[in-house]
Design a protein around this motif. Structure first.
Motif, PDB file in Angstrom:
ATOM      1  N   VAL A  81      47.306  43.924  39.614  1.00 12.71           N
ATOM      2  CA  VAL A  81      46.941  44.918  38.596  1.00 12.71           C
ATOM      3  C   VAL A  81      47.749  44.689  37.318  1.00 12.71           C
ATOM      4  CG1 VAL A  81      46.852  47.376  38.065  1.00 12.71           C
ATOM      5  CG2 VAL A  81      46.255  46.593  40.349  1.00 12.71           C
ATOM      6  N   VAL A  82      49.039  44.356  37.461  1.00 13.00           N
ATOM      7  CA  VAL A  82      49.884  44.146  36.279  1.00 13.00           C
ATOM      8  C   VAL A  82      49.315  43.034  35.396  1.00 13.00           C
ATOM      9  CG1 VAL A  82      52.128  43.265  35.495  1.00 13.00           C
ATOM     10  CG2 VAL A  82      52.036  45.008  37.286  1.00 13.00           C
ATOM     11  N   VAL A  83      48.997  41.895  36.004  1.00 11.21           N
ATOM     12  CA  VAL A  83      48.521  40.771  35.192  1.00 11.21           C
ATOM     13  C   VAL A  83      47.142  41.064  34.608  1.00 11.21           C
ATOM     14  CG1 VAL A  83      48.027  38.303  35.161  1.00 11.21           C
ATOM     15  CG2 VAL A  83      49.916  39.150  36.494  1.00 11.21           C
ATOM     16  N   VAL A  84      46.284  41.719  35.386  1.00  9.37           N
ATOM     17  CA  VAL A  84      44.975  42.080  34.840  1.00  9.37           C
ATOM     18  C   VAL A  84      45.145  43.045  33.669  1.00  9.37           C
ATOM     19  CG1 VAL A  84      42.837  43.332  35.338  1.00  9.37           C
ATOM     20  CG2 VAL A  84      43.631  41.569  36.898  1.00  9.37           C
ATOM     21  N   ASN A  85      46.098  43.983  33.784  1.00 12.16           N
ATOM     22  CA  ASN A  85      46.387  44.885  32.667  1.00 12.16           C
ATOM     23  C   ASN A  85      46.756  44.109  31.405  1.00 12.16           C
ATOM     24  OD1 ASN A  85      45.895  47.333  33.794  1.00 12.16           O
ATOM     25  ND2 ASN A  85      48.016  47.784  34.318  1.00 12.16           N
ATOM     26  N   ILE A  86      47.579  43.083  31.584  1.00  6.95           N
ATOM     27  CA  ILE A  86      47.986  42.272  30.427  1.00  6.95           C
ATOM     28  C   ILE A  86      46.763  41.596  29.806  1.00  6.95           C
ATOM     29  CG2 ILE A  86      49.314  40.245  29.702  1.00  6.95           C
ATOM     30  CD1 ILE A  86      51.385  40.972  31.802  1.00  6.95           C
ATOM     31  N   LEU A  87      45.892  41.057  30.667  1.00  5.06           N
ATOM     32  CA  LEU A  87      44.698  40.376  30.156  1.00  5.06           C
ATOM     33  C   LEU A  87      43.778  41.363  29.436  1.00  5.06           C
ATOM     34  CD1 LEU A  87      43.783  37.942  33.057  1.00  5.06           C
ATOM     35  CD2 LEU A  87      45.251  37.567  31.083  1.00  5.06           C
ATOM     36  N   VAL A  88      43.655  42.565  29.989  1.00  5.75           N
ATOM     37  CA  VAL A  88      42.774  43.567  29.372  1.00  5.75           C
ATOM     38  C   VAL A  88      43.339  43.995  28.024  1.00  5.75           C
ATOM     39  CG1 VAL A  88      41.933  45.945  29.577  1.00  5.75           C
ATOM     40  CG2 VAL A  88      41.767  44.404  31.525  1.00  5.75           C
ATOM     41  N   SER A  89      44.657  44.207  27.962  1.00  2.00           N
ATOM     42  CA  SER A  89      45.200  44.721  26.701  1.00  2.00           C
ATOM     43  C   SER A  89      45.206  43.640  25.624  1.00  2.00           C
ATOM     44  CB  SER A  89      46.599  45.312  26.907  1.00  2.00           C
ATOM     45  OG  SER A  89      47.479  44.312  27.338  1.00  2.00           O
ATOM     46  N   ASN A  90      45.002  42.383  26.005  1.00  2.00           N
ATOM     47  CA  ASN A  90      44.867  41.345  24.993  1.00  2.00           C
ATOM     48  C   ASN A  90      43.413  40.964  24.747  1.00  2.00           C
ATOM     49  OD1 ASN A  90      47.600  40.526  24.078  1.00  2.00           O
ATOM     50  ND2 ASN A  90      47.910  40.321  26.269  1.00  2.00           N
ATOM     51  N   ASP A  91      42.517  41.856  25.165  1.00  2.00           N
ATOM     52  CA  ASP A  91      41.085  41.657  24.948  1.00  2.00           C
ATOM     53  C   ASP A  91      40.546  40.370  25.555  1.00  2.00           C
ATOM     54  OD1 ASP A  91      41.047  43.970  23.521  1.00  2.00           O
ATOM     55  OD2 ASP A  91      41.385  42.987  21.596  1.00  2.00           O
ATOM     56  N   PHE A  92      41.193  39.891  26.589  1.00  2.00           N
ATOM     57  CA  PHE A  92      40.680  38.663  27.193  1.00  2.00           C
ATOM     58  C   PHE A  92      39.495  38.965  28.109  1.00  2.00           C
ATOM     59  CE2 PHE A  92      40.708  35.663  30.770  1.00  2.00           C
ATOM     60  CZ  PHE A  92      40.289  34.556  30.064  1.00  2.00           C
ATOM     61  N   ILE A  93      39.603  40.068  28.810  1.00  4.29           N
ATOM     62  CA  ILE A  93      38.522  40.430  29.726  1.00  4.29           C
ATOM     63  C   ILE A  93      38.356  41.943  29.688  1.00  4.29           C
ATOM     64  CG2 ILE A  93      40.040  40.606  31.752  1.00  4.29           C
ATOM     65  CD1 ILE A  93      37.686  39.329  33.347  1.00  4.29           C
ATOM     66  N   LYS A  94      37.121  42.401  29.906  1.00  3.88           N
ATOM     67  CA  LYS A  94      36.895  43.846  29.981  1.00  3.88           C
ATOM     68  C   LYS A  94      37.012  44.275  31.428  1.00  3.88           C
ATOM     69  CE  LYS A  94      34.329  45.219  25.983  1.00  3.88           C
ATOM     70  NZ  LYS A  94      33.202  44.553  25.327  1.00  3.88           N
ATOM     71  N   GLU A  95      37.557  45.461  31.624  1.00  3.47           N
ATOM     72  CA  GLU A  95      37.763  45.935  32.996  1.00  3.47           C
ATOM     73  C   GLU A  95      36.483  45.889  33.806  1.00  3.47           C
ATOM     74  OE1 GLU A  95      39.639  49.773  32.871  1.00  3.47           O
ATOM     75  OE2 GLU A  95      40.656  49.175  31.036  1.00  3.47           O
ATOM     76  N   ASN A  96      35.364  46.250  33.159  1.00  2.00           N
ATOM     77  CA  ASN A  96      34.109  46.320  33.897  1.00  2.00           C
ATOM     78  C   ASN A  96      33.583  44.954  34.300  1.00  2.00           C
ATOM     79  OD1 ASN A  96      33.614  49.109  34.010  1.00  2.00           O
ATOM     80  ND2 ASN A  96      33.239  49.058  31.800  1.00  2.00           N
ATOM     81  N   ASP A  97      34.114  43.920  33.675  1.00  2.00           N
ATOM     82  CA  ASP A  97      33.576  42.581  33.941  1.00  2.00           C
ATOM     83  C   ASP A  97      34.370  41.810  34.974  1.00  2.00           C
ATOM     84  OD1 ASP A  97      31.581  43.042  32.199  1.00  2.00           O
ATOM     85  OD2 ASP A  97      32.634  42.170  30.490  1.00  2.00           O
ATOM     86  N   LEU A  98      35.346  42.461  35.607  1.00  2.00           N
ATOM     87  CA  LEU A  98      36.079  41.779  36.655  1.00  2.00           C
ATOM     88  C   LEU A  98      35.112  41.371  37.753  1.00  2.00           C
ATOM     89  CD1 LEU A  98      39.230  44.026  37.051  1.00  2.00           C
ATOM     90  CD2 LEU A  98      39.133  41.733  36.116  1.00  2.00           C
ATOM     91  N   PHE A  99      35.373  40.275  38.393  1.00  2.00           N
ATOM     92  CA  PHE A  99      34.569  39.776  39.502  1.00  2.00           C
ATOM     93  C   PHE A  99      33.156  39.408  39.073  1.00  2.00           C
ATOM     94  CE2 PHE A  99      37.822  42.148  41.657  1.00  2.00           C
ATOM     95  CZ  PHE A  99      38.143  41.338  42.707  1.00  2.00           C
ATOM     96  N   SER A 100      32.906  39.268  37.780  1.00  2.00           N
ATOM     97  CA  SER A 100      31.561  38.842  37.416  1.00  2.00           C
ATOM     98  C   SER A 100      31.654  37.734  36.378  1.00  2.00           C
ATOM     99  CB  SER A 100      30.756  40.011  36.860  1.00  2.00           C
ATOM    100  OG  SER A 100      31.071  40.196  35.505  1.00  2.00           O
ATOM    101  N   ILE A 101      30.647  36.918  36.371  1.00  2.00           N
ATOM    102  CA  ILE A 101      30.649  35.763  35.504  1.00  2.00           C
ATOM    103  C   ILE A 101      30.479  36.194  34.047  1.00  2.00           C
ATOM    104  CG2 ILE A 101      28.356  34.857  35.069  1.00  2.00           C
ATOM    105  CD1 ILE A 101      29.334  32.550  37.032  1.00  2.00           C
ATOM    106  N   LYS A 102      29.967  37.426  33.882  1.00  2.00           N
ATOM    107  CA  LYS A 102      29.724  37.937  32.543  1.00  2.00           C
ATOM    108  C   LYS A 102      31.011  37.948  31.709  1.00  2.00           C
ATOM    109  CE  LYS A 102      28.190  42.051  31.779  1.00  2.00           C
ATOM    110  NZ  LYS A 102      27.855  43.269  32.527  1.00  2.00           N
ATOM    111  N   GLY A 103      32.106  38.298  32.393  1.00  2.00           N
ATOM    112  CA  GLY A 103      33.376  38.400  31.691  1.00  2.00           C
ATOM    113  C   GLY A 103      33.708  37.134  30.940  1.00  2.00           C
TER     114      GLY A 103
END
Lengths: 254, 99
Positions: A218-240
């Motif tokens: 969760v910590v690393v995903v939080n970092i990625l989200v706050s840097n606009d790398f990935i949207k939370e809703n797009d986890l586990f999908s190729i859309k991200g």
């Protein structure tokens, strides 16, 4: 000589024990070694295909794959003390599944395992199939399914991600225990008796470690989200990943 | 921005928990050397099954020092790549925001 000195001396003189949570080299009889290797091969091939597709779709994906391997490297080198008085380590597979999908993780996991076999003498070549099946296939798939299932119940995405990574880690060691019990059933109590023994060693040790794995994911995903790398809703999908690509080109045309 | 501040705070709490869990485990584990769980499994198999491994490691580090070297190397390479990536996307985002 004081007692303490004696302990220290013993510690130095005793042959070092390999600390990894995978099945050790040579500890699966030949037939089981073959069975698990054959069982894993199709998933490895699927993983290769999905990885190729990813890279073709978005060449920046290569960098993401490198990061996923790196995360798995870091986590599997940290052997955490656990409540039972023994140590175990996390796998980092859940995080990778969230970013590149569970299929590609069969390849990533195998890379990590092969590294450990050749450089650290942890796990083994004859047990690679079984270890990869447990860690690189079952773990990521369980993470994915738990995440999907929890998402439907409407809990927060972070809770779903945490539970996915947590249960993915536990499931890996559950499968390892099953594999060991199948290969080494107890003389008196058979498969179930042996399974109870192995899960007793792995299970409780693994729970705090699995919690740490879930939290770090969760910590690393939080970092990625706050840097606009990935949207939370797009986890586990190729859309991200597509999103990342289109954003890059959008900046390029500005 | 509000979101990022929230995420940052959340990460502090999570990292604190990540620290607390192994430390508490160390105390609960008591007087132990915290050997690997797989080593314990090997002992179980050896005594219950009278099993002898039929294949040996292709290569094993000659000793604890070399082993810890290789382990630190694994962690260092992993952390290097991971934080390179995080730095990269952070810089990219900052540059995009400047425009």
């Amino acid at each position: 000589m004081t007692k303490k000195n004696l302990y220290v001396l013993l510690l130095v003189l005793l042959p070092t024990q390999a600390y990894s949570m995978h099945i050790m080299e040579g500890y699966l009889p030949l037939q089981w070694s073959v069975i698990w290797s054959l069982a894993f091969v199709p998933f490895f091939l699927l993983g290769l295909r999905s990885m190729k597709r990813l890279v073709a779709l978005a060449p920046e994906k290569r960098m993401v794959l490198a990061m996923v391997v790196a995360f798995a490297f870091v986590l599997s080198s940290l052997k955490l003390p656990s409540v039972t008085g023994s140590s175990s380590h996390a796998t980092g597979m859940g995080f990778g599944a969230a970013l590149v999908g569970p299929a590609s993780m069969s390849v990533v996991g195998t890379i990590v395992l092969v590294f450990q076999v050749f450089l650290l003498a942890h796990g083994g070549l004859t047990t690679l199939g079984a270890n990869a099946f447990a860690m690189a296939f079952v773990g990521p798939i369980v993470t994915y399914l738990v995440y999907r299932g929890m998402k439907k119940t409407g809990v927060s995405l972070r809770v779903a991600l945490f539970l996915g990574a947590f249960l993915g880690n536990l499931s890996t060691y559950l499968v390892t225990s099953i594999q060991l019990a199948l290969a080494h059933p107890d003389e008196a109590s058979g498969f179930m008796g042996a399974f109870g023994k192995f899960i007793g060693v792995f299970g409780i040790t693994q729970i705090p470690v699995a919690i740490v794995e879930g939290l770090l994911t969760v910590v690393v995903v939080n970092i990625l989200v706050s840097n606009d790398f990935i949207k939370e809703n797009d986890l586990f999908s190729i859309k991200g990943l597509r999103l990342f690509k289109s954003k890059v080109s959008a900046h390029g045309t500005k | 921005m509000e979101r990022n501040r929230r995420l940052k705070r959340q990460n502090y709490y999570l990292l604190l928990l990540v620290l607390i869990i192994p430390v508490v485990s160390l105390f609960l584990g008591g007087n132990s050397e915290f050997g690997g769980a797989d080593g314990m499994v090997v002992e179980l198999i050896d005594e219950a099954d009278r099993y002898t491994p039929w294949f040996d490691n292709v290569w094993a580090p000659p000793g604890g020092e070399t082993e810890s070297l290789l382990f630190s190397l694994q962690a260092a390479i992993g952390a290097g790549v991971l934080f390179y990536f995080i730095g990269y996307i952070k810089g990219k985002r900052a540059a995009a925001n400047d425009k």
